[in-house]
Motif scaffolding. Sequence first.
Motif, PDB file in Angstrom:
ATOM      1  N   SER A   8      27.043 -25.918 -59.821  1.00 50.17           N
ATOM      2  CA  SER A   8      27.555 -27.172 -59.274  1.00 50.17           C
ATOM      3  C   SER A   8      26.593 -28.266 -59.705  1.00 50.17           C
ATOM      4  O   SER A   8      25.374 -28.119 -59.518  1.00 50.17           O
ATOM      5  CB  SER A   8      27.589 -27.126 -57.747  1.00 50.17           C
ATOM      6  N   ILE A  15      21.179 -30.120 -60.531  1.00 51.12           N
ATOM      7  CA  ILE A  15      21.685 -29.015 -59.706  1.00 51.12           C
ATOM      8  C   ILE A  15      20.985 -28.950 -58.349  1.00 51.12           C
ATOM      9  O   ILE A  15      21.390 -28.184 -57.487  1.00 51.12           O
ATOM     10  CB  ILE A  15      21.588 -27.648 -60.421  1.00 51.12           C
ATOM     11  N   VAL A  19      13.244 -27.808 -55.456  1.00 54.34           N
ATOM     12  CA  VAL A  19      13.421 -26.367 -55.593  1.00 54.34           C
ATOM     13  C   VAL A  19      13.820 -25.672 -54.287  1.00 54.34           C
ATOM     14  O   VAL A  19      14.476 -24.630 -54.309  1.00 54.34           O
ATOM     15  CB  VAL A  19      12.153 -25.747 -56.247  1.00 54.34           C
ATOM     16  N   GLN A  21      15.889 -26.886 -52.076  1.00 52.20           N
ATOM     17  CA  GLN A  21      17.190 -27.357 -51.583  1.00 52.20           C
ATOM     18  C   GLN A  21      18.313 -26.352 -51.875  1.00 52.20           C
ATOM     19  O   GLN A  21      18.561 -26.001 -53.020  1.00 52.20           O
ATOM     20  CB  GLN A  21      17.543 -28.697 -52.232  1.00 52.20           C
ATOM     21  N   SER A  49      14.400 -15.814 -58.550  1.00 49.89           N
ATOM     22  CA  SER A  49      13.900 -15.582 -57.185  1.00 49.89           C
ATOM     23  C   SER A  49      13.875 -16.871 -56.358  1.00 49.89           C
ATOM     24  O   SER A  49      14.045 -16.837 -55.142  1.00 49.89           O
ATOM     25  CB  SER A  49      12.506 -14.955 -57.221  1.00 49.89           C
ATOM     26  N   THR A  51      16.059 -19.339 -56.487  1.00 51.83           N
ATOM     27  CA  THR A  51      17.420 -19.551 -55.980  1.00 51.83           C
ATOM     28  C   THR A  51      17.705 -18.572 -54.850  1.00 51.83           C
ATOM     29  O   THR A  51      18.269 -18.948 -53.816  1.00 51.83           O
ATOM     30  CB  THR A  51      18.454 -19.383 -57.126  1.00 51.83           C
ATOM     31  N   THR A  68      12.675 -11.512 -61.064  1.00 48.68           N
ATOM     32  CA  THR A  68      11.361 -11.817 -60.508  1.00 48.68           C
ATOM     33  C   THR A  68      10.324 -10.938 -61.191  1.00 48.68           C
ATOM     34  O   THR A  68      10.621  -9.802 -61.556  1.00 48.68           O
ATOM     35  CB  THR A  68      11.325 -11.596 -58.973  1.00 48.68           C
ATOM     36  N   ARG A  69       9.136 -11.493 -61.383  1.00 55.48           N
ATOM     37  CA  ARG A  69       8.049 -10.673 -61.922  1.00 55.48           C
ATOM     38  C   ARG A  69       7.065 -10.294 -60.818  1.00 55.48           C
ATOM     39  O   ARG A  69       6.080  -9.629 -61.075  1.00 55.48           O
ATOM     40  CB  ARG A  69       7.314 -11.439 -63.029  1.00 55.48           C
ATOM     41  N   LYS A  71       8.207 -10.237 -56.958  1.00 56.15           N
ATOM     42  CA  LYS A  71       8.709  -9.970 -55.603  1.00 56.15           C
ATOM     43  C   LYS A  71       9.453  -8.642 -55.502  1.00 56.15           C
ATOM     44  O   LYS A  71       9.901  -8.086 -56.488  1.00 56.15           O
ATOM     45  CB  LYS A  71       9.643 -11.107 -55.172  1.00 56.15           C
ATOM     46  N   THR A 106      23.972 -17.254 -61.869  1.00 46.09           N
ATOM     47  CA  THR A 106      24.118 -18.226 -60.783  1.00 46.09           C
ATOM     48  C   THR A 106      22.854 -19.073 -60.539  1.00 46.09           C
ATOM     49  O   THR A 106      22.673 -19.596 -59.453  1.00 46.09           O
ATOM     50  CB  THR A 106      24.540 -17.500 -59.478  1.00 46.09           C
ATOM     51  N   SER A 110      15.824 -22.435 -64.522  1.00 44.98           N
ATOM     52  CA  SER A 110      15.088 -21.584 -65.472  1.00 44.98           C
ATOM     53  C   SER A 110      15.971 -20.446 -65.972  1.00 44.98           C
ATOM     54  O   SER A 110      15.928 -20.087 -67.143  1.00 44.98           O
ATOM     55  CB  SER A 110      13.787 -21.057 -64.850  1.00 44.98           C
ATOM     56  N   GLN A 114      17.303 -19.956 -69.850  1.00 47.51           N
ATOM     57  CA  GLN A 114      16.963 -18.755 -70.632  1.00 47.51           C
ATOM     58  C   GLN A 114      18.212 -18.084 -71.197  1.00 47.51           C
ATOM     59  O   GLN A 114      18.227 -17.667 -72.351  1.00 47.51           O
ATOM     60  CB  GLN A 114      16.215 -17.750 -69.767  1.00 47.51           C
TER      61      GLN A 114
HETATM   62  N1  LIG Z   1      23.707 -26.406 -57.961  1.00 47.04           N
HETATM   63  C1  LIG Z   1      23.767 -25.150 -58.318  1.00 47.04           C
HETATM   64  O1  LIG Z   1      24.810 -24.659 -58.745  1.00 47.04           O
HETATM   65  C2  LIG Z   1      22.552 -24.289 -58.228  1.00 47.04           C
HETATM   66  C3  LIG Z   1      22.662 -22.942 -58.546  1.00 47.04           C
HETATM   67  C4  LIG Z   1      21.522 -22.150 -58.471  1.00 47.04           C
HETATM   68  C5  LIG Z   1      20.317 -22.700 -58.083  1.00 47.04           C
HETATM   69  N2  LIG Z   1      20.251 -24.008 -57.786  1.00 47.04           N
HETATM   70  C6  LIG Z   1      18.980 -24.610 -57.383  1.00 47.04           C
HETATM   71  O2  LIG Z   1      18.006 -24.340 -58.392  1.00 47.04           O
HETATM   72  C7  LIG Z   1      16.717 -24.366 -57.786  1.00 47.04           C
HETATM   73  C8  LIG Z   1      15.905 -23.193 -58.282  1.00 47.04           C
HETATM   74  O3  LIG Z   1      15.824 -23.230 -59.703  1.00 47.04           O
HETATM   75  P1  LIG Z   1      14.459 -22.885 -60.461  1.00 47.04           P
HETATM   76  O4  LIG Z   1      14.667 -23.063 -61.920  1.00 47.04           O
HETATM   77  O5  LIG Z   1      13.347 -23.633 -59.827  1.00 47.04           O
HETATM   78  O6  LIG Z   1      14.207 -21.359 -60.093  1.00 47.04           O
HETATM   79  P2  LIG Z   1      15.053 -20.032 -60.368  1.00 47.04           P
HETATM   80  O7  LIG Z   1      15.555 -20.061 -61.776  1.00 47.04           O
HETATM   81  O8  LIG Z   1      16.027 -19.817 -59.277  1.00 47.04           O
HETATM   82  O9  LIG Z   1      13.926 -18.915 -60.189  1.00 47.04           O
HETATM   83  C9  LIG Z   1      12.762 -18.945 -61.002  1.00 47.04           C
HETATM   84  C10 LIG Z   1      12.027 -17.647 -60.761  1.00 47.04           C
HETATM   85  O10 LIG Z   1      12.764 -16.566 -61.313  1.00 47.04           O
HETATM   86  C11 LIG Z   1      11.879 -15.604 -61.860  1.00 47.04           C
HETATM   87  N3  LIG Z   1      12.148 -15.484 -63.290  1.00 47.04           N
HETATM   88  C12 LIG Z   1      12.539 -16.459 -64.130  1.00 47.04           C
HETATM   89  N4  LIG Z   1      12.754 -15.955 -65.345  1.00 47.04           N
HETATM   90  C13 LIG Z   1      12.512 -14.618 -65.262  1.00 47.04           C
HETATM   91  C14 LIG Z   1      12.577 -13.570 -66.187  1.00 47.04           C
HETATM   92  N5  LIG Z   1      12.929 -13.754 -67.467  1.00 47.04           N
HETATM   93  N6  LIG Z   1      12.259 -12.331 -65.777  1.00 47.04           N
HETATM   94  C15 LIG Z   1      11.899 -12.100 -64.490  1.00 47.04           C
HETATM   95  N7  LIG Z   1      11.819 -13.063 -63.572  1.00 47.04           N
HETATM   96  C16 LIG Z   1      12.124 -14.315 -63.954  1.00 47.04           C
HETATM   97  C17 LIG Z   1      10.475 -16.061 -61.534  1.00 47.04           C
HETATM   98  O11 LIG Z   1      10.265 -15.467 -60.256  1.00 47.04           O
HETATM   99  P3  LIG Z   1       8.863 -14.948 -59.649  1.00 47.04           P
HETATM  100  O12 LIG Z   1       8.057 -16.215 -59.504  1.00 47.04           O
HETATM  101  O13 LIG Z   1       9.298 -14.342 -58.352  1.00 47.04           O
HETATM  102  O14 LIG Z   1       8.293 -13.971 -60.627  1.00 47.04           O
HETATM  103  C18 LIG Z   1      10.652 -17.554 -61.432  1.00 47.04           C
HETATM  104  O15 LIG Z   1       9.670 -18.165 -60.633  1.00 47.04           O
HETATM  105  C19 LIG Z   1      16.981 -24.355 -56.272  1.00 47.04           C
HETATM  106  O16 LIG Z   1      16.840 -25.669 -55.773  1.00 47.04           O
HETATM  107  C20 LIG Z   1      18.424 -23.955 -56.137  1.00 47.04           C
HETATM  108  O17 LIG Z   1      19.075 -24.446 -54.989  1.00 47.04           O
HETATM  109  C21 LIG Z   1      21.348 -24.823 -57.822  1.00 47.04           C
END
Ligand SMILES: NC(=O)c1ccc[n+]([C@@H]2O[C@H](COP(=O)([O-])OP(=O)(O)OC[C@H]3O[C@@H](n4cnc5c(N)ncnc54)[C@H](OP(=O)(O)O)[C@@H]3O)[C@@H](O)[C@H]2O)c1
Length: 169
Positions: A8, A15, A19, A21, A49, A51, A68-69, A71, A106, A110, A114
Amino acid sequence: MKVSIIASITVDGFIAQNVEQSSLRWTSKEDTKFFVEFTKKVGVLIMGSKTFETINRPLPDRKIIVLTRSKKYDQFSLDQVVAEGREIREVLEELKTSGQKEVAITGGTSIYTQFMKAKLVDELYLTVEPIVFGSGLKLFNESLDQKLELIEIIDLSRQTKVLHYKIIQ
Ligand SMILES: NC(=O)c1ccc[n+]([C@@H]2O[C@H](COP(=O)([O-])OP(=O)(O)OC[C@H]3O[C@@H](n4cnc5c(N)ncnc54)[C@H](OP(=O)(O)O)[C@@H]3O)[C@@H](O)[C@H]2O)c1
């Protein structure tokens, strides 16, 4: 196996504002319903992790693979939530070998980035909500040069539309 990103976004391409939110804080009830129906149909979700921390519970009738690497999610049963630290290609390969036909990517930023960079995505479902944040987390945060083809526009309401794209390989 079909790999779809579902996200969304605001009119200005964000999005989330930060982080912590949860998307439920600003997306429409129609979009939540679309997300639930879509992900139940697909069955398996892959998310980062951070999200997962915004949800922090299993989702009924779906399996969540949390990348996650660091958790562990031992408090949940393995058919509900599993922690996964392997390469994203390996994770997809294993799902394909197990007979899975579709998977939903979903988020967050990050994870979306990827999968797009690695050219592992077939389709994109973008719900555009009538809101702007001005700053926050973008859908993607690295340089990409990917052409898309608009397949359909799904009318969730007068205000909220889903843009359904195919990735041109
Ligand atoms: N609007 C929407 O549709 C939508 C959808 C989804 C999320 N969001 C928002 O997005 C935000 C989060 O996004 P973000 O980019 O900060 O974080 P994220 O992508 O949700 O999570 C990042 C974490 O995932 C793990 N990770 C990432 N790449 C990896 C890999 N290749 N292998 C293993 N683990 C991996 C790491 O976890 P560890 O640190 O645990 O190792 C990293 O810290 C939140 O605010 C959420 O609400 C919005």
